[in-house]
Design an enzyme around this catalytic site. Structure first.
Site, PDB file in Angstrom:
ATOM      1  N   SER A 139      -4.780  -7.104  -0.830  1.00  0.00           N
ATOM      2  CA  SER A 139      -4.159  -6.973  -2.149  1.00  0.00           C
ATOM      3  C   SER A 139      -4.032  -8.356  -2.765  1.00  0.00           C
ATOM      4  O   SER A 139      -4.001  -9.367  -2.041  1.00  0.00           O
ATOM      5  CB  SER A 139      -2.761  -6.363  -1.997  1.00  0.00           C
ATOM      6  OG  SER A 139      -2.078  -6.364  -3.232  1.00  0.00           O
ATOM      7  N   TYR A 152       6.014  -5.969   1.509  1.00  0.00           N
ATOM      8  CA  TYR A 152       4.644  -5.515   1.197  1.00  0.00           C
ATOM      9  C   TYR A 152       3.695  -6.711   1.200  1.00  0.00           C
ATOM     10  O   TYR A 152       2.631  -6.667   1.822  1.00  0.00           O
ATOM     11  CB  TYR A 152       4.618  -4.806  -0.154  1.00  0.00           C
ATOM     12  CG  TYR A 152       3.236  -4.313  -0.551  1.00  0.00           C
ATOM     13  CD1 TYR A 152       2.636  -3.234   0.113  1.00  0.00           C
ATOM     14  CD2 TYR A 152       2.516  -4.929  -1.577  1.00  0.00           C
ATOM     15  CE1 TYR A 152       1.366  -2.793  -0.245  1.00  0.00           C
ATOM     16  CE2 TYR A 152       1.249  -4.488  -1.939  1.00  0.00           C
ATOM     17  CZ  TYR A 152       0.681  -3.420  -1.277  1.00  0.00           C
ATOM     18  OH  TYR A 152      -0.583  -2.969  -1.630  1.00  0.00           O
TER      19      TYR A 152
END
Ligand code: NDP
Length: 246
Positions: A139, A152
């Protein structure tokens, strides 16, 4: 182009589903897994209706034995594993002070350990084949960490770190196994459905509503990496929406 056997974790929605459909259209044989079996069944049927080849298995990436079952199913059905996409993940973001410990645990289990278990399930097979390709879904959050995304981001930094080391190990061993990290920005999928903190949902939701781009755009990056000749490894692709600043 050579037809490849492609295993995709988290193929029941979003980026995994888009990869399964696009790669099947390109002539690859698809092995899909996730926990929602009904969704997988519908996606596999729609691929087969268009003349593609796909099988599906209910499997949880946090269970190492279930990951081994997925690789065995791929071997039984198609005889080899050319590409393994470690895509399954979740993003229940919230500030650390909110103390959502269960969600921290879940992200570590799925986003990090799931990638390791998937890698465990395919790497030896690829070494024996003397070729293979592991694609990890990282990501932009694996490059930048912002308020609310600490855990995250930590999981996606970890995916980047382990992808980098694994690529070096395989290059050093001359194994013929390629490692690619795909690092998307905001993509329009079901990912926000795992956010339980109202403040985080509100801010992330409005950012995604104005910025997110289709999952198909990520699938095209995966297809590009797979399609490169065997001597060339796409190490990392960062794909931001054109409108995404950070
Ligand atoms: P979705 O929520 O649409 O898809 C997540 C997928 O992961 C689902 O298929 C889900 O299937 C699967 N999954 C979750 N937990 C497990 C588990 N324990 N075992 C097996 N499968 C599991 O979101 P995305 O498509 O966006 O997410 C895919 C990946 O892309 C994730 O790793 C995410 O972090 C990453 N990503 C997404 C971005 C975005 O903006 N959307 C940006 C950057 C990266 P099921 O529930 O059926 O098990």
């Amino acid at each position: 182009m050579k037809s490849k056997v492609v295993v995709i974790t988290g193929a029941s929605s979003g980026i995994g589903e888009a990869c399964a459909k696009l790669l099947a259209e390109k002539g690859h044989k698809i092995v899909m897994c996730a926990r929602r079996e009904e969704r997988l069944k519908e996606i596999a049927s729609s691929i087969r209706e268009k003349g593609g080849e796909a099988i599906h298995l209910k499997a949880d990436v946090t269970d190492i034995l279930q990951m081994e079952e997925v690789s065995q199913a791929a071997l039984t059905e198609f005889g080899r594993i050319d590409v393994w996409v470690n895509n399954a993940g979740l993003m229940p973001v919230s500030e650390i002070i909110k103390d959502k410990v269960d969600e921290w645990d879940r992200m570590v289990d799925v986003n990090i350990k799931g990638v390791l278990y998937g890698t465990h399930a395919c790497l030896k097979i690829m070494r024996e084949q003397k070729e293979g390709h592991i694609i990890n879904m990282g990501s932009v959050a694996g490059h930048v960490s912002n308020p609310g995304s600490a855990v995250y981001s930590a999981t996606k930094f970890a995916v980047r770190a382990l992808s980098d080391a694994l690529r070096k190990e395989e290059a050093q061993a001359k194994s013929g196994v390629r490692i690619t990290l795909i690092a998307p920005g905001a993509i329009d999928t079901e990912l926000l459905s795992t956010i339980t903190d109202p403040d985080a949902l509100q801010s992330t939701g409005s950012f995604y509503a104005s910025t997110a781009i289709p999952a198909l755009d990520v699938a095209k990056c995966v297809d590009f990496a797979i399609d490169m000749p065997p001597e060339a490894c796409v190490d990392e692709v960062i794909l931001r929406p054109t409108l995404q600043v950070h």
